[in-house]
Every structure is written in C-alpha cells, then in structure tokens.
Write an enzyme that holds these catalytic residues in place. Structure first.
Site, PDB file in Angstrom:
ATOM      1  N   TYR A 144      26.347  29.559 -19.803  1.00  0.00           N
ATOM      2  CA  TYR A 144      25.129  29.789 -19.029  1.00  0.00           C
ATOM      3  C   TYR A 144      23.936  29.721 -19.970  1.00  0.00           C
ATOM      4  CZ  TYR A 144      21.762  32.158 -15.962  1.00  0.00           C
ATOM      5  OH  TYR A 144      20.660  32.485 -15.188  1.00  0.00           O
ATOM      6  N   ASP A 239      22.676  28.179 -28.298  1.00  0.00           N
ATOM      7  CA  ASP A 239      22.035  29.157 -27.428  1.00  0.00           C
ATOM      8  C   ASP A 239      22.508  30.532 -27.888  1.00  0.00           C
ATOM      9  OD1 ASP A 239      21.311  30.959 -25.531  1.00  0.00           O
ATOM     10  OD2 ASP A 239      22.081  29.838 -23.807  1.00  0.00           O
ATOM     11  N   LYS A 267      17.027  38.383 -25.120  1.00  0.00           N
ATOM     12  CA  LYS A 267      17.686  39.704 -25.152  1.00  0.00           C
ATOM     13  C   LYS A 267      17.270  40.549 -26.372  1.00  0.00           C
ATOM     14  CE  LYS A 267      21.407  37.771 -22.352  1.00  0.00           C
ATOM     15  NZ  LYS A 267      21.402  38.269 -21.011  1.00  0.00           N
TER      16      LYS A 267
HETATM   17  N1  PLP Z   1      21.465  31.925 -22.396  1.00  0.00           N
HETATM   18  C1  PLP Z   1      22.440  32.831 -22.402  1.00  0.00           C
HETATM   19  C2  PLP Z   1      23.577  32.662 -23.350  1.00  0.00           C
HETATM   20  C3  PLP Z   1      22.393  33.934 -21.549  1.00  0.00           C
HETATM   21  O1  PLP Z   1      23.383  34.823 -21.552  1.00  0.00           O
HETATM   22  C4  PLP Z   1      21.280  34.067 -20.691  1.00  0.00           C
HETATM   23  C5  PLP Z   1      21.197  35.210 -19.761  1.00  0.00           C
HETATM   24  O2  PLP Z   1      22.107  35.946 -19.534  1.00  0.00           O
HETATM   25  C6  PLP Z   1      20.284  33.097 -20.720  1.00  0.00           C
HETATM   26  C7  PLP Z   1      20.396  32.039 -21.590  1.00  0.00           C
HETATM   27  C8  PLP Z   1      19.088  33.214 -19.819  1.00  0.00           C
HETATM   28  O3  PLP Z   1      18.276  34.253 -20.249  1.00  0.00           O
HETATM   29  P1  PLP Z   1      17.265  34.966 -19.220  1.00  0.00           P
HETATM   30  O4  PLP Z   1      18.091  35.674 -18.223  1.00  0.00           O
HETATM   31  O5  PLP Z   1      16.457  35.862 -20.108  1.00  0.00           O
HETATM   32  O6  PLP Z   1      16.438  33.891 -18.625  1.00  0.00           O
END
Ligand code: PLP
Length: 428
Positions: A144, A239, A267
């Site tokens: 994700y 990511d 985060k």
């Molecule tokens: N990338 C990863 C690995 C994530 O776990 C998340 C959210 O859980 C995101 C991107 C997206 O972040 P946000 O919810 O702050 O938009």
C-alpha cells in the site's frame, strides 16, 4: 466492556461522515461491531469515550513510536502554536528537521516535506517519471502506498479489507501504467521488465511490507531489485512510510544495508501530526520545482506545528542509541509469548516480525506475499480481534495490518497482552 457512548457517537457520525469515519479501516467493517471512539491517550494506553482502557498496538497506525502524548513532542507543538499556526512562507524549523533527517538516513541529500504518506509516494513517482522520462511503474500486490490513483491496484491494507483492491474512479489509462508484481519474486519482476523494455520509470515497494500483515523481504530480494533497477535504468523507490525511523534511524536502507534512489516517509517523521516527505540525492531532487520542471507543492507543507512535532520526535530518536534495540527486544518478547499462548491452545498460526513490526496470521506455512497472506483465516481473526478488545488490548481491526510496538510498552503491558492472547485463544 460497555461501548454505549461509542455506539451513540458512531450513529451520530454516520449521518454526516460517510461510514462514520474519515479513513475506511477505522469502521470495523472487516471485523463487525461498532468502532470505539477514543477520547485520550497516554503512553501505551488509549481511553475510550466509555472510559474503557486499552493497551494500544495500532498507535495511530505507526507514528507513536515513543507512545502517546510524549512530553517533548507535546511541549514542542504547544510552544509553536503560541507563535502562529501557519504562514505560507519558509521557516527555520523546516531546515532544522530537513538537516536532521538527512543526517539520520543514508543516501539522501535533500528532502521535501508534504502532508501525508500518500502525497509522499505520489510525488516520488512523479519525480521518478520526470527524471527518467518514462511512464510505467512496478508495484507489488499487497503493498500500500496511499490512496493516489496509480497505487490502488491490488493495494493491501484497507483496500483489501473492503474487497476493493481496484477502486472505481481510477481510470483505465492510469491503471495501465501500473504493472503488478509478486512480492519476494524477482523472476516475476524480471519478466515484467522484459515485457516492458525501456518503459519503466521506477519500482516502488515497502522494503518490509506492512500492509498485508508484516512480510519481510526474503533472502536477497532487495539486493536483486537493486541490480535489476541498475541494469535497466529504473529508479528504486523505498516506501518507508511505515519503516522509516522505525526499523532503525536510517530505516530499512540502514537495516538491510541497501541503497534506494528515492525514499518516502510518513507516520513517525510527523510525531503524530500530518507529515510526509520524500527524499533522494541532490541530482534527482534538483528536478523538482522550483529548481526543475517536476511540479509539486502544498499550502500547508512544512507547517510549523507539524515540523515542531516531527523535529522533536526525530531528536528523541536520534539521541537515544538504545531505542531500536529496546523496541526489538520488546517485540521479540511479545512474539515468543504469543507463539507460546497460541501453540498451547492448538491455534494454527504464523507470526512474522521485523524490528518493532509484527503480525499474526491464522494459518500455517510461510507468509511471503499477498497470496499467502490472504490465506489467513478471517473468521478466526474476527473472533480474536473482539476477544482482545474485550480483554483491553486494541489491535488493528483487519487481518492485513501490522501491530506497531512502542517504547512506552512495559514488560508488564506485554505480559498482560500475552495473558489476553491466552484467554482469547481458549475461545477460538
Ligand atoms: N505507504 C505506506 C507503506 C503506508 O503504510 C501508508 C499508510 O498506511 C501510506 C503510504 C499512506 O500514508 P497516509 O495514510 O499518510 O497517506
């Protein structure tokens, strides 16, 4: 437990907020029941609107690595707030947190702050496309990267929980530029590259997947991805929205001694306020506006309150040389305790763990990709989730999520959690 006030608040919220929530997985749809409404939190504990107290393993989905209402972070935000909440001009604190982040994370010279992990990943991919002049990207099933159009192709986490890994509203045109690969399967990646020679701008992945449960990269998967990227002029994007500043000061790059071309953060870097960021070497980052042609912007990007929270958080992590060892030890302790409790009660399970990320699958056999993750017994998970909640332990309301361990958890809290697992396992 009594959830009367939470239920009433949820009914009220449902009238004016779609599904009663501002992010779908909060709705308890995958596990049934009514979401609990939290009124406050401190350290390892949440308190809901009915005054029930829970040991928290969601921790705002990752940011609260030092626990809730952590004093240095709260103080920094309170002090900043008194001086104004947003100016839309450069501020000194943006450079301070940028300098610190660049000093903590390997292979980056420059960093740009945004407001969420989604924005970070979306902007990183645009930068990779602008830099390479190519359109297609490879992402992995079950990873994700936020809710931007290019990523809602077999995205894990909430998207899977709702049975909609491909969302209506994502155009065919966008979807065709996202090529889907199997996590931990380098041959599959090579085949995709071969079939799309010269067209792929970047490979984006979670270096430890956290959105299909926790799935570590196997063997030399990351190293092989690096090689295949170098051989084909493809940028490798880590990511690290979950793993950044969580698995080590320098995130997964440091933990696995790997080099990514672009790194995304979210985060932890915001200390619980809305912050994301993406970073790379100077050459790549120089393609970003206003230096270069790749456009990216944000009214509230680098917001002083968010920067104050993030800076205080990174300073705490940077000065504590034992923090990552402590987190790892606590997670290993919990891991052993859960294995013992489930085994004793004959509950089939597989547990994956990397650093302070851990997940429990109710199935046997290695969990290495989206397909194996999806085999987990969801009915068992639902009962487990509600049993844990009733025993005062709050885990994510989806089998595809990772538990986040914080330094605020004491060994007593961990023992209470293991005792809860034992009690719930007897009922499964
Ligand atoms: N990338 C990863 C690995 C994530 O776990 C998340 C959210 O859980 C995101 C991107 C997206 O972040 P946000 O919810 O702050 O938009």
């Amino acid at each position: 437990m009594n959830y009367t006030r939470s239920s009433a608040l949820f009914a009220q919220a449902e009238k004016v907020i779609p599904g009663g929530v501002n992010s779908p997985v909060r709705a308890f749809k995958a596990v049934g029941g009514t979401p609990i409404f939290i009124k406050e939190a401190k350290g390892a504990y949440l308190v809901d609107e009915d005054n029930n107290k829970y040991i928290d393993y969601i921790n705002s989905w990752g940011p609260m690595i030092l626990g809730h209402a952590y004093k240095p972070v709260v103080d920094a935000v309170v002090e900043k707030t008194k001086k104004g909440t947003s100016f839309g001009t450069p501020t000194e604190i943006e450079t301070q947190i940028a300098e610190l982040a660049v000093s903590m994370v390997p292979n980056i010279d420059m960093i740009r702050f945004v407001n969420s992990g989604t924005e970070a990943c979306m902007s990183a991919v645009r930068l990779a496309r602008g830099y390479t002049g190519k359109d297609k990207i490879i992402k992995f099933a079950g990873c994700y990267h936020g809710h931007s159009d290019s990523f809602l192709i077999q995205a894990g986490s909430g998207a899977v929980t709702f049975g909609a890994p491909n969302s209506p509203g994502v155009t065919q045109g966008t979807a065709k530029d996202t090529l889907l690969a199997r996590y931990n399967d380098i041959e599959n990646v090579k085949q995709i590259i071969e079939a799309n020679k010269g067209e792929i701008a970047c490979i984006i992945l979670e270096p430890v997947a956290g959105n299909m449960g926790c799935i570590p990269p196997q063997n030399d998967f990351l190293k092989q991805l690096r090689e295949v990227c170098d051989a084909n002029d493809i940028l490798l994007i880590f990511d690290e929205v979950m793993t950044g500043f969580r698995l080590a000061k320098g995130g997964a790059q440091e933990l696995f001694n790997m080099k990514a071309d672009i790194v995304c953060f979210g985060k932890v870097i915001g200390g619980g306020l809305p912050v994301g960021a993406f970073a790379a070497n100077k050459e790549i980052m120089s393609h970003l506006a206003p230096l270069g042609p790749v456009y990216q912007a944000g009214t509230l990007s680098g917001n002083p309150l968010a920067m104050a929270a993030g800076l205080a958080m990174l300073q705490e992590l940077n000065k504590d040389s034992e923090i990552y060892t402590r987190l790892e030890e606590k997670t290993a302790y919990l891991h052993n305790g859960i294995v013992e409790a489930l085994t004793k009660n004959n509950i089939t399970h597989t547990i994956n763990r990397v650093g302070s990320m851990i997940s429990v699958h109710f199935d046997e056999g290695a969990v290495v990709d989206f397909e194996t993750a999806a085999k987990g017994n969801n009915e068992t998970f639902k009962k487990f989730f509600h049993g844990m909640l009733d025993n005062g332990v709050y885990i994510a309301p989806s089998a595809f999520e990772t538990w986040f361990i914080t330094d605020a958890l004491s060994y007593e809290d961990l023992d209470k959690t293991i005792a809860a697992v034992d009690a719930v396992a007897k009922t499964l």
